[in-house]
Structure formats: structure tokens, C-alpha cells
Design a protein around this motif. Structure first.
Motif, PDB file in Angstrom:
ATOM      1  N   GLN A  20       0.890  -1.299  -0.103  1.00 56.96           N
ATOM      2  CA  GLN A  20      -0.031  -0.010  -0.111  1.00 56.96           C
ATOM      3  C   GLN A  20       0.928   1.175  -0.056  1.00 56.96           C
ATOM      4  OE1 GLN A  20      -2.399   0.334   3.540  1.00 56.96           O
ATOM      5  NE2 GLN A  20      -3.601   2.353   2.464  1.00 56.96           N
ATOM      6  N   ALA A  21       1.803   1.277   0.722  1.00 55.16           N
ATOM      7  CA  ALA A  21       2.618   2.419   0.896  1.00 55.16           C
ATOM      8  C   ALA A  21       3.590   2.720  -0.433  1.00 55.16           C
ATOM      9  CB  ALA A  21       3.649   2.318   2.162  1.00 55.16           C
ATOM     10  N   LEU A  73      -3.970   5.409 -11.138  1.00 53.49           N
ATOM     11  CA  LEU A  73      -3.636   4.400  -9.921  1.00 53.49           C
ATOM     12  C   LEU A  73      -4.148   5.013  -8.452  1.00 53.49           C
ATOM     13  CD1 LEU A  73      -2.319   2.036  -8.676  1.00 53.49           C
ATOM     14  CD2 LEU A  73      -0.020   3.410  -8.613  1.00 53.49           C
ATOM     15  N   ASP A  74      -5.153   4.606  -8.119  1.00 56.06           N
ATOM     16  CA  ASP A  74      -5.685   5.191  -6.825  1.00 56.06           C
ATOM     17  C   ASP A  74      -5.585   4.016  -5.799  1.00 56.06           C
ATOM     18  OD1 ASP A  74      -7.342   7.041  -5.126  1.00 56.06           O
ATOM     19  OD2 ASP A  74      -9.037   5.794  -5.653  1.00 56.06           O
ATOM     20  N   VAL A  75      -4.996   4.421  -4.520  1.00 56.70           N
ATOM     21  CA  VAL A  75      -4.612   3.455  -3.572  1.00 56.70           C
ATOM     22  C   VAL A  75      -5.682   3.631  -2.315  1.00 56.70           C
ATOM     23  CG1 VAL A  75      -2.993   2.403  -2.111  1.00 56.70           C
ATOM     24  CG2 VAL A  75      -2.233   3.136  -4.484  1.00 56.70           C
ATOM     25  N   THR A  76      -6.315   2.896  -1.865  1.00 58.55           N
ATOM     26  CA  THR A  76      -7.212   3.003  -0.463  1.00 58.55           C
ATOM     27  C   THR A  76      -6.558   1.932   0.423  1.00 58.55           C
ATOM     28  OG1 THR A  76      -8.578   1.304  -1.224  1.00 58.55           O
ATOM     29  CG2 THR A  76      -9.089   3.478  -2.126  1.00 58.55           C
ATOM     30  N   ASP A  77      -7.150   1.979   1.715  1.00 57.73           N
ATOM     31  CA  ASP A  77      -6.801   1.179   2.537  1.00 57.73           C
ATOM     32  C   ASP A  77      -7.145  -0.379   2.403  1.00 57.73           C
ATOM     33  OD1 ASP A  77      -5.900   3.232   4.307  1.00 57.73           O
ATOM     34  OD2 ASP A  77      -7.757   3.316   5.464  1.00 57.73           O
ATOM     35  N   THR A  78      -8.153  -0.723   1.501  1.00 60.62           N
ATOM     36  CA  THR A  78      -8.476  -2.045   0.946  1.00 60.62           C
ATOM     37  C   THR A  78      -7.937  -2.542  -0.267  1.00 60.62           C
ATOM     38  OG1 THR A  78     -10.355  -1.113  -0.067  1.00 60.62           O
ATOM     39  CG2 THR A  78     -10.773  -1.873   2.544  1.00 60.62           C
TER      40      THR A  78
END
Length: 153
Positions: A20-21, A73-78
């Protein structure tokens, strides 16, 4: 039932946090240098979103390459969403972190593999009885002290 520390689950959560990071950084700043990723995921995961033709072509797992051409590119917690190019056809997809099987950055020989127990193994553990013919586990060995000096450069 005795409580135990679930090291496997904790390790997988830490590994997903690392991915995620990394993906969050790439979404903000792009890929640095020669870095690129091979990401394999379970296409049967209920939260994976793919075009029907991709799901038909990859009914169990799919490996995507994040390198030269990617958008959104979109990153979330899930998980993450990304648009990739397949034969000059941009295709958006959503991949939850729980669906990941491997994450590899070959430019620096870095890789992570997510091991999963099959449902059969879980059922076997639930069905164990006292008549089990499996020998008892070996007694624990004494702790060993290992010097790290030989690994230093």
C-alpha cells in the motif's frame, strides 16, 4: 480454546501495508528509475473488478505489469484501482489487497508471496480427533545464538 498469536496473519497485514505504501508513493510521484511491478492476484475474489473478457481469459489468477503505461492509480486502505493497456485498449480494474498472491519488483530483486491455507486444510483441522495417528511434535530445541558478523560486508 487457548489464544495464540497469529503471526501469519500479522505478517500478511504488514506485507499488504508495505505494498500500500509503495503504490501510494507511485500514485503521487510515478515510478522511480527502473522500478516496475509484477502483481499477481486472485480473480475469483469477490471484490475484484475486471472487464468480463479479462475475467474469462484469467478465470483464477492474473498477473499485471505496472511499468510503462498505466493511469488512474488510486490506492485505498483496502486495495487499489488502476487502468492498464491491453492491446491498445485501456481497461480499468480494482484489486483488493486481500486478493494479492505475489508482488515482485524485479529491478531490485524484491518479491512477496502471500501463502493461503486451502479450505480443505481448515476442514481437516476442525475434524481432528484424539484417535489421530499423527506422532506428537518434536520437543522444542534449545535456542541458538547466531553471529551476524559473517553476513556483514
Amino acid at each position: 480454546m487457548a489464544r495464540s498469536i497469529e503471526y501469519g496473519n500479522l505478517m500478511h497485514n504488514a506485507m499488504r501495508g508495505l505494498i500500500q505504501a509503495v503504490l501510494t508513493d507511485v500514485s503521487k510521484h510515478g515510478l522511480p528509475g527502473n522500478h516496475h511491478f509484477f502483481i499477481t492476484f486472485d480473480t475469483t475474489h469477490p471484490d475484484v473488478i475486471l472487464a468480463d473478457w479479462l475475467r474469462d481469459r484469467y478465470p483464477e489468477e492474473m498477473t499485471i505489469v505496472v511499468q510503462n503505461w498505466f493511469e488512474n492509480l488510486d490506492v485505498t486502505d483496502t486495495g487499489f484501482s488502476i487502468t492498464l493497456n491491453f492491446g491498445n485498449n485501456p481497461e480499468p480494474m480494482v484489486v483488493p489487497f486481500d486478493a494479492l498472491r505475489t508482488f515482485v519488483d524485479p529491478s531490485v530483486e524484491f518479491g512477496l508471496r502471500f501463502e493461503s491455507k486451502s479450505d480443505d486444510e481448515d476442514e481437516d483441522e476442525d475434524d481432528e480427533t484424539e484417535d489421530d495417528d499423527t506422532p506428537p511434535p518434536a520437543p522444542p530445541r534449545a535456542a541458538e545464538v547466531v553471529s551476524l558478523d559473517k553476513f556483514r560486508k
